[in-house]
Design an enzyme around this catalytic site. Structure first.
Site, PDB file in Angstrom:
ATOM      1  N   PRO A 276       0.887  -1.324  -0.038  1.00  0.00           N
ATOM      2  CA  PRO A 276      -0.026   0.075  -0.104  1.00  0.00           C
ATOM      3  C   PRO A 276       0.755   1.316   0.064  1.00  0.00           C
ATOM      4  O   PRO A 276       1.668   1.559   0.947  1.00  0.00           O
ATOM      5  CB  PRO A 276      -0.892   0.067   1.305  1.00  0.00           C
ATOM      6  N   GLU A 277       0.425   2.093  -1.084  1.00  0.00           N
ATOM      7  CA  GLU A 277       0.998   3.481  -0.868  1.00  0.00           C
ATOM      8  C   GLU A 277      -0.237   4.379  -0.715  1.00  0.00           C
ATOM      9  O   GLU A 277      -1.353   3.739  -0.419  1.00  0.00           O
ATOM     10  CB  GLU A 277       1.747   4.078  -1.888  1.00  0.00           C
TER      11      GLU A 277
ATOM     12  N   ASN B   7       7.361   4.213  -2.172  1.00  0.00           N
ATOM     13  CA  ASN B   7       8.657   3.769  -3.288  1.00  0.00           C
ATOM     14  C   ASN B   7       8.486   3.594  -4.676  1.00  0.00           C
ATOM     15  O   ASN B   7       9.248   3.960  -5.341  1.00  0.00           O
ATOM     16  CB  ASN B   7       9.228   2.323  -2.564  1.00  0.00           C
TER      17      ASN B   7
ATOM     18  N   ARG C 210      15.874   2.026   1.055  1.00  0.00           N
ATOM     19  CA  ARG C 210      14.864   1.122   0.073  1.00  0.00           C
ATOM     20  C   ARG C 210      15.610   1.343  -1.187  1.00  0.00           C
ATOM     21  O   ARG C 210      16.320   2.195  -1.754  1.00  0.00           O
ATOM     22  CB  ARG C 210      13.455   1.658  -0.052  1.00  0.00           C
TER      23      ARG C 210
ATOM     24  N   ARG D 242       2.577  15.216  12.883  1.00  0.00           N
ATOM     25  CA  ARG D 242       3.810  14.759  12.333  1.00  0.00           C
ATOM     26  C   ARG D 242       3.828  14.512  10.955  1.00  0.00           C
ATOM     27  O   ARG D 242       4.820  14.103  10.081  1.00  0.00           O
ATOM     28  CB  ARG D 242       4.154  13.634  13.051  1.00  0.00           C
TER      29      ARG D 242
ATOM     30  N   LYS E 175      -0.775   7.329   4.571  1.00  0.00           N
ATOM     31  CA  LYS E 175      -1.070   6.139   4.511  1.00  0.00           C
ATOM     32  C   LYS E 175      -1.849   5.607   5.742  1.00  0.00           C
ATOM     33  O   LYS E 175      -1.935   4.358   5.921  1.00  0.00           O
ATOM     34  CB  LYS E 175       0.287   5.328   4.361  1.00  0.00           C
TER      35      LYS E 175
END
Length: 260
Positions: free
Chosen positions: A2-3, A160, A246, A119, A51
């Site tokens: 999931p993005e 990513n 990554r 955040r 997310k």
DNA sequence: CACCATGTTTAAAT
DNA sequence: GATTTAAACATGGT
């Protein structure tokens, strides 16, 4: 899997199937103790920020983060036998939604939720998102732009695949210091991120290459550079290396390093 | 069986 | 203080 597009789409789909209904809420593996508190309550609202997924029930708000492996599966009631590492099962008259593998599934208090939201950076999918703080932070850091795109404190929702695709589409080298990004490039980046994420929500997967009429793109046709070996533009080699912990993919011919 | 993957958090090291 | 690195956690597909 999931993005940000996945989470926003989930918020929509869960809402469509379950909103306003009195749900059976259970945690078959007992990994989510507060499930019993929600038994029989109604789902009032769902929402996604970056997310993070929020399920607002009458009695509490549930915060879910899918992490790398988390997955929601939908089936028609009565649904399949619960098996595997099932964390949460939401059942309405018509549908069953099963959650497995999330890094987080918890009842969250209002103040904790606010802390969490504070955040997070700007979510390109939020209508009212304000990219200005992101731009300000980008100007101040020498960190590679490829690392910054993954930083959820700056952009909420990119992952990513999107970072590799966005940088390729803009012809920007992933190692370029973020502060070297021109304002007009930042604007283009923000706009592209919005468009790609929105398309992802619609298509339920990440597709960055042009659509072909009358046919669904195959998985390997959907992306420009991510996980590819050769560049679609110059046919040169796509380099893969590690950036921001990554794997990043880029064509260093079409995304050249340049001077500040 | 081994390996890989669209993620985040924390703490320790630089 | 800023940044990077390592470790931990969670599952399914190939």
């Amino acid at each position: 899997m999931p993005e940000g597009h996945t989470i926003h789409r989930l918020a929509q789909d869960l809402s469509r199937d379950l909103l306003g209904q009195s749900l059976s809420v259970s945690s078959p593996q007992g990994r989510f103790e507060d499930a019993s508190r929600l038994q029989g309550t109604r789902l009032i609202k769902t929402g996604a920020v970056g997310k993070h997924l929020f399920l607002h029930f009458e009695t509490a708000v549930v915060h879910i983060h899918l992490g790398l492996f988390g997955r929601f599966r939908r089936s028609k009631a009565p649904g399949p036998e619960a098996r595997g590492a099932l964390r949460l099962r939401l059942v309405s008259d018509a549908y069953v939604w099963d959650l497995s593998g999330p890094t987080c599934c918890e009842v969250i208090a209002e103040d904790a939720r606010n802390e969490l939201l504070a955040r997070l950076g700007a979510d390109p999918l939020a209508d009212a998102a304000n990219p200005k703080p992101a731009w300000e932070r980008i100007q101040k850091t020498a960190r590679p732009i490829g690392a910054v795109l993954l930083d959820q404190r700056i952009f909420a929702g990119l992952g990513n695949v999107y970072r590799a695709e966005i940088l390729f589409m803009l012809g920007i080298h992933p190692e370029m210091p973020a502060k070297n990004l021109a304002k007009r490039e930042f604007n283009a980046l923000w706009k592209l991120a919005r468009e790609l994420l929105a398309r992802g929500v619609k298509e339920k997967r990440i597709v960055t290459r042009p659509a072909v009429k009358g046919r669904r793109l195959r998985r390997e046709e959907a992306l420009h550079v991510y996980a590819r070996r050769t560049c679609e533009k110059c046919e040169g080699t796509v380099r893969r290396w590690t950036l921001g912990a990554r794997a990043i993919y880029a064509c260093e011919t079409c995304q050249p390093q340049r001077q500040a």
